[in-house]
Design a protein around this motif. Structure first.
Motif, PDB file in Angstrom:
ATOM      1  N   ARG A  13       4.462 -15.890  18.566  1.00  0.00           N
ATOM      2  CA  ARG A  13       4.820 -15.730  17.252  1.00  0.00           C
ATOM      3  C   ARG A  13       5.731 -16.971  16.878  1.00  0.00           C
ATOM      4  O   ARG A  13       5.954 -17.375  15.874  1.00  0.00           O
ATOM      5  CB  ARG A  13       5.763 -14.536  17.215  1.00  0.00           C
ATOM      6  CG  ARG A  13       6.570 -14.540  15.898  1.00  0.00           C
ATOM      7  CD  ARG A  13       7.151 -13.236  15.532  1.00  0.00           C
ATOM      8  NE  ARG A  13       6.104 -12.085  14.994  1.00  0.00           N
ATOM      9  CZ  ARG A  13       5.729 -11.012  15.460  1.00  0.00           C
ATOM     10  NH1 ARG A  13       6.388 -10.515  16.288  1.00  0.00           N
ATOM     11  NH2 ARG A  13       4.843 -10.451  15.020  1.00  0.00           N
ATOM     12  N   SER A  14       6.551 -17.403  17.802  1.00  0.00           N
ATOM     13  CA  SER A  14       7.551 -18.580  17.498  1.00  0.00           C
ATOM     14  C   SER A  14       6.731 -19.769  17.379  1.00  0.00           C
ATOM     15  O   SER A  14       7.013 -20.473  16.381  1.00  0.00           O
ATOM     16  CB  SER A  14       8.211 -18.895  18.894  1.00  0.00           C
ATOM     17  OG  SER A  14       9.437 -19.801  18.737  1.00  0.00           O
ATOM     18  N   ALA A  15       5.652 -20.122  17.906  1.00  0.00           N
ATOM     19  CA  ALA A  15       4.905 -21.251  17.568  1.00  0.00           C
ATOM     20  C   ALA A  15       4.175 -21.213  16.295  1.00  0.00           C
ATOM     21  O   ALA A  15       4.298 -22.321  15.471  1.00  0.00           O
ATOM     22  CB  ALA A  15       3.667 -21.461  18.656  1.00  0.00           C
ATOM     23  N   THR A  16       3.744 -20.139  15.802  1.00  0.00           N
ATOM     24  CA  THR A  16       3.144 -19.589  14.640  1.00  0.00           C
ATOM     25  C   THR A  16       4.234 -20.049  13.400  1.00  0.00           C
ATOM     26  O   THR A  16       3.678 -20.463  12.382  1.00  0.00           O
ATOM     27  CB  THR A  16       2.656 -18.337  14.627  1.00  0.00           C
ATOM     28  OG1 THR A  16       1.700 -18.124  15.493  1.00  0.00           O
ATOM     29  CG2 THR A  16       1.942 -18.257  13.179  1.00  0.00           C
ATOM     30  N   MET A  17       5.466 -19.387  13.648  1.00  0.00           N
ATOM     31  CA  MET A  17       6.488 -19.610  12.600  1.00  0.00           C
ATOM     32  C   MET A  17       6.685 -20.958  12.514  1.00  0.00           C
ATOM     33  O   MET A  17       7.102 -21.325  11.427  1.00  0.00           O
ATOM     34  CB  MET A  17       7.502 -18.457  12.909  1.00  0.00           C
ATOM     35  CG  MET A  17       7.269 -17.236  12.955  1.00  0.00           C
ATOM     36  SD  MET A  17       6.377 -16.740  11.208  1.00  0.00           S
ATOM     37  CE  MET A  17       7.723 -16.165  10.152  1.00  0.00           C
ATOM     38  N   ARG A  18       6.859 -21.789  13.655  1.00  0.00           N
ATOM     39  CA  ARG A  18       7.362 -22.913  13.626  1.00  0.00           C
ATOM     40  C   ARG A  18       6.291 -23.762  12.786  1.00  0.00           C
ATOM     41  O   ARG A  18       6.772 -25.029  12.176  1.00  0.00           O
ATOM     42  CB  ARG A  18       7.402 -23.645  15.000  1.00  0.00           C
ATOM     43  CG  ARG A  18       8.829 -23.628  15.507  1.00  0.00           C
ATOM     44  CD  ARG A  18       8.976 -24.612  16.830  1.00  0.00           C
ATOM     45  NE  ARG A  18       7.851 -24.593  17.868  1.00  0.00           N
ATOM     46  CZ  ARG A  18       7.919 -23.389  18.715  1.00  0.00           C
ATOM     47  NH1 ARG A  18       8.779 -22.777  18.796  1.00  0.00           N
ATOM     48  NH2 ARG A  18       6.762 -23.332  19.539  1.00  0.00           N
ATOM     49  N   ALA A  19       5.067 -23.454  12.918  1.00  0.00           N
ATOM     50  CA  ALA A  19       4.014 -24.301  12.097  1.00  0.00           C
ATOM     51  C   ALA A  19       4.087 -24.002  10.479  1.00  0.00           C
ATOM     52  O   ALA A  19       3.607 -24.692   9.644  1.00  0.00           O
ATOM     53  CB  ALA A  19       2.671 -23.843  12.494  1.00  0.00           C
ATOM     54  N   VAL A  20       4.874 -23.312  10.204  1.00  0.00           N
ATOM     55  CA  VAL A  20       4.730 -22.900   8.790  1.00  0.00           C
ATOM     56  C   VAL A  20       6.137 -23.778   8.153  1.00  0.00           C
ATOM     57  O   VAL A  20       7.076 -23.612   8.643  1.00  0.00           O
ATOM     58  CB  VAL A  20       5.198 -21.269   8.421  1.00  0.00           C
ATOM     59  CG1 VAL A  20       5.564 -21.036   6.825  1.00  0.00           C
ATOM     60  CG2 VAL A  20       4.078 -20.453   8.947  1.00  0.00           C
ATOM     61  N   LYS A  21       5.641 -24.330   7.022  1.00  0.00           N
ATOM     62  CA  LYS A  21       6.553 -25.408   6.388  1.00  0.00           C
ATOM     63  C   LYS A  21       7.578 -24.482   5.528  1.00  0.00           C
ATOM     64  O   LYS A  21       6.994 -23.750   4.840  1.00  0.00           O
ATOM     65  CB  LYS A  21       5.885 -26.531   5.898  1.00  0.00           C
ATOM     66  CG  LYS A  21       5.411 -27.553   6.803  1.00  0.00           C
ATOM     67  CD  LYS A  21       4.472 -28.614   6.142  1.00  0.00           C
ATOM     68  CE  LYS A  21       4.476 -28.911   4.764  1.00  0.00           C
ATOM     69  NZ  LYS A  21       3.649 -30.143   4.567  1.00  0.00           N
ATOM     70  N   SER A  22       8.639 -24.873   5.052  1.00  0.00           N
ATOM     71  CA  SER A  22       9.437 -24.503   4.250  1.00  0.00           C
ATOM     72  C   SER A  22       9.836 -25.401   3.330  1.00  0.00           C
ATOM     73  O   SER A  22      10.411 -25.078   2.074  1.00  0.00           O
ATOM     74  CB  SER A  22      10.649 -23.831   5.061  1.00  0.00           C
ATOM     75  OG  SER A  22      11.596 -24.926   5.391  1.00  0.00           O
ATOM     76  N   ALA A  23       9.735 -26.696   3.744  1.00  0.00           N
ATOM     77  CA  ALA A  23      10.011 -27.782   2.635  1.00  0.00           C
ATOM     78  C   ALA A  23       8.697 -28.915   2.455  1.00  0.00           C
ATOM     79  O   ALA A  23       7.946 -28.808   3.473  1.00  0.00           O
ATOM     80  CB  ALA A  23      11.069 -28.630   2.835  1.00  0.00           C
TER      81      ALA A  23
END
Length: 138
Positions: A13-23
């Motif tokens: 989950r941590s790796a997946t969420m890190r891959a999602v860009k916020s900017a």
């Protein structure tokens, strides 16, 4: 039927969420490019303002948030889709995102800022988006 909850390991989950860009997402880049071509100048991701708006027009006291339909629970085909696994987690996460967005917009409005939310699905029609930006920023 009760939704099935699947526990995803924290590392995945941590790796997946890190891959999602916020900017600097594709929808944000479309809005930025169009606003710039229309002659407007702005600041990016102003952390001094609640919610850290994606585009800030300080002299006009206007801010634009560019939201992903899924992540912010937009009522469109893409945003209304809930993942089939870990349903409780996703519903809670998206509901919290919506609450946080509403609080940030309310705080900005109370401070005298005008706020526009551009949804990811709205970036597909550049002419409509152009009209919205001109109307908001003029």
């Amino acid at each position: 039927m009760k939704p099935k909850i699947i526990q995803i390991p924290d590392a995945i989950r941590s790796a997946t969420m890190r891959a999602v860009k916020s900017a600097n997402t594709k929808p944000e880049m479309i809005v930025r490019s169009l606003a710039h071509r229309l002659g407007f100048r702005f600041r990016l991701h102003c952390k001094a303002l609640r919610g850290c708006p994606d585009l800030v027009f300080a002299a006009r006291r206007k801010a634009i948030f560019v939201n992903g339909c899924f992540w912010h629970g937009h009522d469109c085909r893409r945003g209304a889709r809930t993942p089939k696994t870990n349903v409780v987690y996703w519903r809670t996460k998206i509901a919290n995102n919506r609450r946080r967005d509403a609080a940030a917009q309310a705080d900005l409005a109370a401070a005298g800022w005008a706020v526009l939310t551009v949804w990811e699905c709205e970036t597909r029609s550049l002419e409509t988006l152009r009209t919205r930006l001109l109307s908001f920023l003029s």
